[in-house]
Motif scaffolding. Structure first.
Motif, short mmCIF file in Angstrom:
data_model
loop_
_atom_site.label_atom_id
_atom_site.label_comp_id
_atom_site.label_asym_id
_atom_site.label_seq_id
_atom_site.Cartn_x
_atom_site.Cartn_y
_atom_site.Cartn_z
N VAL A 176 0.85 -1.20 0.00
CA VAL A 176 -0.02 0.05 -0.12
C VAL A 176 0.85 1.26 -0.05
O VAL A 176 0.70 2.12 -0.60
CB VAL A 176 -0.85 -0.13 1.19
CG1 VAL A 176 -1.51 1.38 1.40
CG2 VAL A 176 -1.97 -0.96 1.08
N ARG A 177 2.03 1.30 0.94
CA ARG A 177 3.00 2.43 0.69
C ARG A 177 3.57 2.70 -0.50
O ARG A 177 4.01 3.90 -0.41
CB ARG A 177 3.81 2.20 2.20
CG ARG A 177 3.12 2.38 3.47
CD ARG A 177 3.94 1.49 4.40
NE ARG A 177 5.00 2.45 4.73
CZ ARG A 177 5.17 2.94 6.20
NH1 ARG A 177 4.18 3.01 6.77
NH2 ARG A 177 6.28 3.76 6.38
N SER A 178 3.69 1.82 -1.15
CA SER A 178 4.51 1.86 -2.51
C SER A 178 3.38 2.19 -3.86
O SER A 178 3.77 2.37 -4.71
CB SER A 178 5.48 0.56 -2.81
OG SER A 178 4.26 -0.32 -3.25
N ARG A 179 2.26 2.35 -3.46
CA ARG A 179 1.28 2.83 -4.67
C ARG A 179 1.64 4.13 -5.12
O ARG A 179 2.15 4.95 -4.46
CB ARG A 179 -0.09 2.94 -3.97
CG ARG A 179 -1.00 1.70 -3.65
CD ARG A 179 -2.33 2.03 -3.33
NE ARG A 179 -3.21 0.81 -3.43
CZ ARG A 179 -4.46 0.85 -3.77
NH1 ARG A 179 -5.21 1.83 -4.30
NH2 ARG A 179 -5.09 -0.32 -3.59
N GLY A 180 1.71 4.18 -6.39
CA GLY A 180 2.27 5.33 -7.22
C GLY A 180 3.74 5.46 -7.39
O GLY A 180 4.27 6.39 -8.14
N GLU A 181 4.42 4.48 -6.87
CA GLU A 181 5.89 4.50 -7.01
C GLU A 181 6.37 3.22 -7.90
O GLU A 181 5.30 2.31 -7.95
CB GLU A 181 6.48 4.57 -5.65
CG GLU A 181 6.19 5.77 -4.74
CD GLU A 181 6.63 5.73 -3.38
OE1 GLU A 181 7.36 4.71 -2.98
OE2 GLU A 181 6.44 6.41 -2.64
N GLY A 274 -3.58 -11.11 -2.03
CA GLY A 274 -4.13 -9.96 -1.26
C GLY A 274 -2.97 -9.11 -0.91
O GLY A 274 -3.22 -7.79 -0.77
N VAL A 275 -1.83 -9.34 -1.04
CA VAL A 275 -0.68 -8.33 -0.99
C VAL A 275 -0.39 -7.51 -2.42
O VAL A 275 -0.52 -6.42 -2.19
CB VAL A 275 0.77 -9.11 -0.68
CG1 VAL A 275 1.86 -8.18 -0.94
CG2 VAL A 275 0.69 -9.79 0.62
N VAL A 276 -0.55 -8.16 -3.43
CA VAL A 276 -0.32 -7.51 -4.69
C VAL A 276 -1.58 -6.53 -4.84
O VAL A 276 -1.13 -5.49 -5.44
CB VAL A 276 -0.17 -8.57 -5.72
CG1 VAL A 276 -0.30 -7.91 -7.23
CG2 VAL A 276 1.03 -9.21 -5.73
N ALA A 277 -2.64 -6.92 -4.68
CA ALA A 277 -3.87 -6.09 -4.97
C ALA A 277 -3.82 -4.95 -3.91
O ALA A 277 -4.59 -3.91 -4.42
CB ALA A 277 -5.20 -7.03 -4.73
N ALA A 278 -3.38 -4.88 -2.56
CA ALA A 278 -3.09 -3.62 -2.03
C ALA A 278 -2.36 -2.82 -2.69
O ALA A 278 -2.74 -1.55 -2.19
CB ALA A 278 -2.63 -4.31 -0.43
N ARG A 279 -1.65 -2.99 -3.44
CA ARG A 279 -0.86 -2.19 -4.24
C ARG A 279 -1.59 -1.91 -5.70
O ARG A 279 -1.72 -0.65 -6.14
CB ARG A 279 0.64 -2.63 -4.54
CG ARG A 279 1.25 -1.90 -5.56
CD ARG A 279 2.81 -2.29 -5.70
NE ARG A 279 3.37 -1.66 -7.09
CZ ARG A 279 4.26 -0.70 -7.14
NH1 ARG A 279 4.31 0.03 -5.94
NH2 ARG A 279 4.75 -0.25 -8.41
N SER A 280 -1.88 -3.07 -6.50
CA SER A 280 -2.25 -2.72 -7.85
C SER A 280 -3.76 -2.47 -7.84
O SER A 280 -4.27 -2.23 -9.24
CB SER A 280 -1.78 -3.96 -8.64
OG SER A 280 -2.52 -5.00 -8.39
N GLY A 281 -4.72 -2.98 -6.98
CA GLY A 281 -5.98 -2.99 -7.15
C GLY A 281 -6.38 -4.40 -8.07
O GLY A 281 -5.39 -4.98 -8.24
#
Length: 299
Positions: A176-181, A274-281
């Motif tokens: 989640v914290r890496s979203r957009g990076e 669950g981990v990947v979708a927390a970043r990618s949707g």
């Protein structure tokens, strides 16, 4: 007070449920046939029903929406109520025992601590459901670890089960914290998760996973790390997070890669997704997959 579920939490939950349902469909074909189908990216026919991984994740998210934190005793009772209402979701043998006892009014600490000669269970059940919790508390990694421990202790007393839950929750929080990076390299991601864990076999497994050379095949990683054949946290979490860390921007490829490790496929796929979708949707999921999957209740 009912709280709004943050979008990354919903993304993680949806990914987890998809992975759970996707992975569960691969248990029954002969291995040779299934290997060829995975290599050819031929999805299994629907319907894709989710299992206890998703059922417990839903309870956990609803618990966080109601309380804003994990209250272990209450969470144990809520898990037991869900189990009693719908017991056919493929719960593991020890969870049948725990959840029936809790539903009958026994203290969850006494029940979980008495398992396996007083050691408690080091099964992967606490890890399989926890990714959305990591997304919920992603702003503070120390809180993630604390809340993940509380969530694990609702059903699992063993330190390895706790560490497995913490590892998955922390991985989801970092995602989640890496979203957009730009996504960090696999080894760096795994080292960071491991650095936040207590000294356990789960932590050692993640460090081994981080040292696997680039280009390591899924099958080799599954043999070295374990892919859930023992249904333990230490035999499941390092591989599932190795798979997730290599596909942080591609949920679909993460699922294909994870299922190719065989093992406890509904759980490894639930953790990784669950981990990947927390970043990618989940917007990139093929419509046919979404149509095949058992829908989630409206949160």
């Amino acid at each position: 007070m009912s709280r709004t579920v943050p979008p990354p939490v919903l993304d993680s939950l949806r990914g987890l449920a998809l992975g759970d349902a996707f992975g569960d469909r691969w248990f029954h074909p002969p291995v040779d046939e299934a290997s060829a189908e995975v290599a050819s990216r031929l999805v299994r026919p629907g319907p894709w029903h989710w299992t206890d991984d998703t059922a417990m994740a839903l309870v956990l998210v609803c618990h966080l929406r109601a309380h804003g934190e994990v209250r272990s005793a209450a969470l144990a009772r809520e898990f037991a109520a869900e189990y009693t209402a719908v017991p056919h979701r493929k719960y593991g043998p020890s969870m049948h025992q725990v959840l029936r006892a809790v539903h009958a009014g026994e203290d969850h600490v006494a029940v979980t601590g008495a398992l396996f000669g007083g050691q408690g269970s080091h099964g992967n059940g606490a890890a399989m459901r926890v990714a959305p919790l990591g997304a919920w508390f992603a702003d503070d990694l120390a809180v993630v670890a604390e809340q993940a421990e509380r969530s694990a202790r609702a059903t699992h007393a063993h330190p390895e089960a706790v560490a497995g839950a913490q590892a998955v929750a922390l991985a989801a929080a970092l995602a989640v914290r890496s979203r957009g990076e730009l996504a960090v390299p696999r080894a760096e991601f795994l080292h960071e998760v491991a650095s936040l864990l207590p000294a356990t076999d789960v932590r050692s497994g993640l460090r081994i996973a981080a040292r696997l050379p680039a280009g390591t095949s899924v099958r080799h990683a599954a043999v070295v790390l374990g892919s859930g054949h023992l249904v333990s946290a230490q035999d499941t979490v390092p591989f599932a997070l190795w798979s997730a860390a290599g596909h942080l921007d591609d949920l679909v490829e993460a699922l294909w890669g994870t299922v190719a490790g065989w093992g406890d496929m509904d759980t490894t796929c639930a953790i990784a997704a669950g981990v990947v979708a927390a970043r990618s949707g989940t917007d990139a999921v093929p419509p046919a997959w979404s149509a095949a999957q058992e829908p989630l209740p409206d949160l």
